[in-house]
Scaffold this motif. Structure first.
Motif, PDB file in Angstrom:
ATOM      1  N   LEU A 104      32.742   4.920  11.489  1.00 55.14           N
ATOM      2  CA  LEU A 104      33.576   5.227  12.655  1.00 55.14           C
ATOM      3  C   LEU A 104      32.975   6.374  13.466  1.00 55.14           C
ATOM      4  O   LEU A 104      32.890   6.301  14.701  1.00 55.14           O
ATOM      5  CB  LEU A 104      34.995   5.596  12.199  1.00 55.14           C
ATOM      6  N   THR A 105      32.520   7.418  12.777  1.00 51.65           N
ATOM      7  CA  THR A 105      31.921   8.581  13.444  1.00 51.65           C
ATOM      8  C   THR A 105      30.629   8.215  14.154  1.00 51.65           C
ATOM      9  O   THR A 105      30.381   8.628  15.286  1.00 51.65           O
ATOM     10  CB  THR A 105      31.647   9.703  12.411  1.00 51.65           C
ATOM     11  N   LYS A 106      29.785   7.416  13.477  1.00 53.53           N
ATOM     12  CA  LYS A 106      28.457   7.085  14.010  1.00 53.53           C
ATOM     13  C   LYS A 106      28.491   6.001  15.092  1.00 53.53           C
ATOM     14  O   LYS A 106      27.671   6.013  16.017  1.00 53.53           O
ATOM     15  CB  LYS A 106      27.545   6.608  12.865  1.00 53.53           C
ATOM     16  N   THR A 107      29.420   5.033  14.948  1.00 48.85           N
ATOM     17  CA  THR A 107      29.386   3.869  15.842  1.00 48.85           C
ATOM     18  C   THR A 107      30.646   3.678  16.679  1.00 48.85           C
ATOM     19  O   THR A 107      30.618   2.923  17.658  1.00 48.85           O
ATOM     20  CB  THR A 107      29.167   2.574  15.029  1.00 48.85           C
ATOM     21  N   GLY A 108      31.739   4.303  16.261  1.00 48.78           N
ATOM     22  CA  GLY A 108      33.003   4.096  16.967  1.00 48.78           C
ATOM     23  C   GLY A 108      33.744   2.854  16.514  1.00 48.78           C
ATOM     24  O   GLY A 108      34.816   2.528  17.034  1.00 48.78           O
ATOM     25  N   VAL A 109      33.184   2.137  15.513  1.00 49.65           N
ATOM     26  CA  VAL A 109      33.828   0.931  14.985  1.00 49.65           C
ATOM     27  C   VAL A 109      34.770   1.331  13.845  1.00 49.65           C
ATOM     28  O   VAL A 109      34.335   1.878  12.834  1.00 49.65           O
ATOM     29  CB  VAL A 109      32.797  -0.104  14.475  1.00 49.65           C
ATOM     30  N   GLU A 110      36.052   1.048  14.035  1.00 52.52           N
ATOM     31  CA  GLU A 110      37.037   1.362  12.998  1.00 52.52           C
ATOM     32  C   GLU A 110      37.189   0.173  12.062  1.00 52.52           C
ATOM     33  O   GLU A 110      37.426  -0.949  12.496  1.00 52.52           O
ATOM     34  CB  GLU A 110      38.393   1.689  13.644  1.00 52.52           C
ATOM     35  N   ILE A 111      37.008   0.434  10.771  1.00 55.80           N
ATOM     36  CA  ILE A 111      37.080  -0.631   9.769  1.00 55.80           C
ATOM     37  C   ILE A 111      38.396  -0.554   9.008  1.00 55.80           C
ATOM     38  O   ILE A 111      38.753   0.494   8.470  1.00 55.80           O
ATOM     39  CB  ILE A 111      35.890  -0.544   8.783  1.00 55.80           C
ATOM     40  N   ASP A 112      39.096  -1.665   8.983  1.00 55.36           N
ATOM     41  CA  ASP A 112      40.342  -1.768   8.228  1.00 55.36           C
ATOM     42  C   ASP A 112      40.011  -2.386   6.860  1.00 55.36           C
ATOM     43  O   ASP A 112      39.622  -3.554   6.789  1.00 55.36           O
ATOM     44  CB  ASP A 112      41.334  -2.651   8.999  1.00 55.36           C
ATOM     45  N   ILE A 113      40.135  -1.597   5.802  1.00 53.33           N
ATOM     46  CA  ILE A 113      39.882  -2.105   4.448  1.00 53.33           C
ATOM     47  C   ILE A 113      41.178  -2.748   3.956  1.00 53.33           C
ATOM     48  O   ILE A 113      42.153  -2.064   3.669  1.00 53.33           O
ATOM     49  CB  ILE A 113      39.415  -0.989   3.494  1.00 53.33           C
ATOM     50  N   ILE A 114      41.184  -4.081   3.888  1.00 54.14           N
ATOM     51  CA  ILE A 114      42.416  -4.815   3.584  1.00 54.14           C
ATOM     52  C   ILE A 114      42.482  -5.225   2.112  1.00 54.14           C
ATOM     53  O   ILE A 114      41.453  -5.440   1.471  1.00 54.14           O
ATOM     54  CB  ILE A 114      42.569  -6.052   4.495  1.00 54.14           C
TER      55      ILE A 114
END
Length: 297
Positions: A104-114
């Motif tokens: 998230l910090t490096k790319t801005g992509v937020e990952i939802d761990i489901i």
């Protein structure tokens, strides 16, 4: 007519995928979901998570590169909304949340761990209702690298659903005794949940069953029989890893997992009494797209 582009990032245990889809809206018609682009990169996170319990530094860097690349691809396509979901490998890795924060910090992509339950729910939100007959019974089996989701449908309704830690990458890395124990748990669940139903068919999803279906040369919508799938299993099992790559043109990260995947589908057919399996080519990424459109994610 209105066309909107959506993106779905599926961070699995055997590979990471980006699906770009068009959602086509017309007056007085149901929206149409049409795949526009699918990119798959072989980052086997399960080989880290299920063996050492952590995602390696090398694979973390590969993930960062993949997310940056996916962002550019989505930009070129004009994607207006996207969602990234991670499944069992990231879920079980002790540094899974830490890796997600780094990305998230490096790319801005937020990952939802489901979790497994949410994964099964997202998959179930796909176009299955258009594929299944309203008065029939189906066992939906989605085989991944780290887990397999089982959902029983009857008369168009979900009867029961469960996620098991029985995935292709996990089966390759586990001890035989561990695999035997988990297969017994799956067998018990399938037999208990299907015993009151007759004439069950399987619906299979996942890259491996899609590949087997493609190899069969069957027309889309036509099922594969238990006899055919078992013959393919015996054929694949006799071949070496190198032969599957050179003679069948399988990708290196497909050539090893296709055997345990086929075993899972065959076992599910055997324990449920199913004699045929339908392969509609849908999965988690398709479910993410639909869930995004209907604001369920």
């Amino acid at each position: 007519m209105k066309i909107t582009k959506y993106g779905a990032i599926d961070i699995g245990s055997n590979a990471v995928r980006l699906l770009v889809a068009n959602v086509i809206e017309e007056d007085d018609k149901e929206p149409k979901f049409k795949k526009s682009s699918l990119v798959r990169v072989p980052i086997r996170l399960g080989a880290d998570a299920f063996v050492s319990g952590k995602i390696s530094e090398e694979n973390t860097h590969r993930m960062i590169d993949a997310m940056e690349a996916f962002k550019l691809i989505m930009k070129v396509h004009g994607v207006q909304k996207y969602k990234a979901c991670a499944t069992s490998a990231m879920r079980e890795a002790e540094n899974g949340n830490e890796i997600a924060n780094t990305i998230l910090t490096k790319t801005g992509v937020e990952i939802d761990i489901i979790d497994g339950k949410k994964e099964a729910a997202i998959i179930s939100s796909t176009d299955l209702n258009q594929l299944i007959e309203s008065d029939a019974t189906y066992l939906y089996v989605d085989v991944g690298g780290g887990s397999t989701e089982f959902t029983l449908f009857s008369s168009g309704k979900i009867i029961n659903s469960k996620s098991f830690k029985i995935g292709t990458v996990r089966l390759i890395n586990n001890k035989k005794s561990e695999n035997k124990a988990i297969f017994k748990k799956v067998q018990k669940w399938i037999e208990e949940n299907t015993k009151n139903y007759k004439r069950i068919s399987l619906i299979g999803s996942g890259g491996n069953i899609n590949k087997i279906f493609k190899m069969s040369g069957r027309e889309l919508g036509k099922p594969i029989s238990y006899i055919y799938l078992n013959a393919q299993y015996q054929f694949l099992k006799k071949m070496t890893y190198k032969e599957r790559i050179s003679e069948l043109s399988l990708n290196p990260d497909r050539a090893d997992v296709i055997v345990p995947a086929t075993k899972i589908y065959l076992s599910a057919m055997k324990w449920s009494g199913a004699r045929k399996i339908f392969v509609p080519k849908i999965g988690l990424s398709d479910g993410i797209i639909k869930s995004l459109y209907y604001n369920k994610l």
